[in-house]
Write a protein that holds these residues in place. Sequence first.
Motif, short mmCIF file in Angstrom:
data_model
loop_
_atom_site.label_atom_id
_atom_site.label_comp_id
_atom_site.label_asym_id
_atom_site.label_seq_id
_atom_site.Cartn_x
_atom_site.Cartn_y
_atom_site.Cartn_z
N LEU A 62 -87.10 7.42 -34.91
CA LEU A 62 -87.74 7.77 -36.04
C LEU A 62 -87.73 9.14 -35.98
O LEU A 62 -88.20 9.79 -37.22
N LYS A 63 -87.46 9.82 -35.16
CA LYS A 63 -87.67 11.41 -34.95
C LYS A 63 -87.23 12.16 -36.18
O LYS A 63 -88.06 13.04 -36.75
N PRO A 64 -85.97 11.73 -36.76
CA PRO A 64 -85.46 12.74 -38.07
C PRO A 64 -86.49 12.60 -39.23
O PRO A 64 -86.58 13.63 -39.77
N VAL A 65 -86.99 11.45 -39.34
CA VAL A 65 -87.77 11.34 -40.53
C VAL A 65 -89.18 11.70 -40.42
O VAL A 65 -89.81 12.02 -41.40
N ARG B 235 -87.96 4.52 -45.58
CA ARG B 235 -88.50 4.82 -47.06
C ARG B 235 -89.77 5.15 -46.93
O ARG B 235 -90.34 5.79 -47.62
N MET B 236 -90.51 4.34 -46.33
CA MET B 236 -92.08 4.53 -45.99
C MET B 236 -92.49 6.00 -45.60
O MET B 236 -93.28 6.74 -46.43
N PHE B 237 -91.89 6.45 -44.63
CA PHE B 237 -92.19 7.79 -44.32
C PHE B 237 -91.71 8.84 -45.50
O PHE B 237 -92.42 9.67 -45.55
N MET B 238 -90.61 8.60 -46.08
CA MET B 238 -90.02 9.45 -46.79
C MET B 238 -91.15 9.75 -48.06
O MET B 238 -90.98 10.71 -48.92
N SER B 239 -91.43 8.56 -48.68
CA SER B 239 -92.29 8.46 -49.69
C SER B 239 -93.53 8.91 -49.51
O SER B 239 -94.43 9.25 -50.29
N CYS B 240 -94.20 8.89 -48.16
CA CYS B 240 -95.36 8.87 -47.81
C CYS B 240 -96.59 7.92 -48.74
O CYS B 240 -96.99 7.14 -48.33
N SER C 288 -87.83 -3.99 -42.63
CA SER C 288 -86.44 -3.30 -41.68
C SER C 288 -86.65 -1.85 -41.25
O SER C 288 -87.56 -1.13 -41.65
N PHE C 289 -85.68 -1.37 -40.57
CA PHE C 289 -85.61 -0.11 -40.23
C PHE C 289 -85.58 0.84 -41.54
O PHE C 289 -86.44 1.86 -41.57
N ASP C 290 -84.63 0.54 -42.35
CA ASP C 290 -84.25 1.34 -43.59
C ASP C 290 -85.66 1.46 -44.44
O ASP C 290 -85.96 2.47 -44.95
N ASN C 291 -86.33 0.28 -44.52
CA ASN C 291 -87.56 0.20 -45.16
C ASN C 291 -88.51 0.97 -44.55
O ASN C 291 -89.54 1.75 -45.35
N ARG C 292 -88.75 1.21 -43.19
CA ARG C 292 -89.62 1.91 -42.44
C ARG C 292 -89.52 3.32 -42.98
O ARG C 292 -90.08 4.17 -42.95
N LEU D 10 -94.95 3.11 -56.20
CA LEU D 10 -94.38 3.96 -55.13
C LEU D 10 -93.13 3.23 -54.51
O LEU D 10 -92.14 3.74 -54.48
N TRP D 11 -93.39 2.17 -54.25
CA TRP D 11 -92.27 1.20 -53.84
C TRP D 11 -92.02 -0.11 -54.77
O TRP D 11 -92.95 -0.54 -55.43
N ASP D 12 -90.74 -0.51 -54.78
CA ASP D 12 -90.47 -1.54 -55.51
C ASP D 12 -90.58 -2.89 -54.70
O ASP D 12 -90.72 -2.81 -53.53
N LYS D 13 -90.17 -3.98 -55.42
CA LYS D 13 -89.94 -5.46 -54.69
C LYS D 13 -89.22 -5.47 -53.47
O LYS D 13 -89.46 -6.44 -52.76
N SER D 14 -88.21 -4.49 -53.43
CA SER D 14 -87.21 -4.71 -52.40
C SER D 14 -87.72 -4.26 -51.10
O SER D 14 -87.40 -4.41 -50.16
#
Length: 328
Positions: free
Chosen positions: A245-248, A148-153, A142-146, A132-136
């Motif tokens: 985080l509202k949009p995601v 990504r968490m929501f978008m991948s679920c 980070s905000f961007d990775n948070r 689901l997630w890679d080593k990055s």
Amino acid sequence: MKCKVSVIVPVYNAAKYLDEMVNSLLAQTLKEIEFIFVNDCSTDNSLEILYEFEKKDTDRIIIINLDENQGPGGARNVGLQYSSGEYIAFADSDDYVNSKMYECMYEKAIEDDFDLVECGYFTERRNKEMMLWDKSMEGEVSFDNRVRMFMSCGFIVTKLYKRSIIIDSQIQFIHKIQFEDVDFLSRVYCKVQKVGIVDRPFYYYRDNPESFSNKGNKSKYFDIINTFCTEYLEHMRKEKGYNILKPVIEFVILGIWFDMFKAYVTKSPKIDINSLQKIDKEIKKYVSNYGENIFFVERAKHDLFKDAFLINSFDSQKAVVILENVKI
């Protein structure tokens, strides 16, 4: 013995698969571990199978027999009450796991005091190993990775959770409806500060046509989604990061409505504009401007179904035209 990991397994009519799942747990190389099986009013011989396993490992197996059906979410909540592990994991009774799964994930967790550890999985439906997630994603969130968490679920079962993240934050599953895992994971994603990655496919996800997620109650799908959206937004609005985080968060809601939208479109012999308008009206109860969601707009650039879904928020007739061309 200090328990390092508690594995919680809701069980409902899983007799066909239980031997493989329980044996895969008892084979774990991590010894400081407990297995909490919550029998959710099974009508087959699942409970008898569990009791037979309990005789073989009374120190590590805990069996809870519920008097009233709670659904997977409710059963997991009960399991959490009995857990004592430093870390918490969840497994489904119709899947199975690699014998080194929890030892490797626990070692990763304590390597740098990670709040959450993610591993890979094998999916029977696609017949392939996946991450689901890679080593990055590893390290401070980070905000961007948070986002990504929501978008991948993702799946609750491929993760190891620091106990305090769940218990201290009083995170529980929604009872008796589908998507309880989406709500749970979103609340966890708001809390975690450090994530670890184990890039090995330790979890074996079976495609069971009789599972709760596959069967569900399709005739009450509107009610199910509306109940979920109401509770989900109530929980998310209490999170301190909600505004940013509202949009995601809204993207997550749209993903569930889109699945319903696409299922209707692909299974209907003719697109009914009234049905599209009804779906649009329901979505706008929760996301009034969903046609402009920045994350879904990006996904729709290369998907005509998603494009029609967004256009339906502005012009249902135009959405019908797009969908009729897609179905030709």
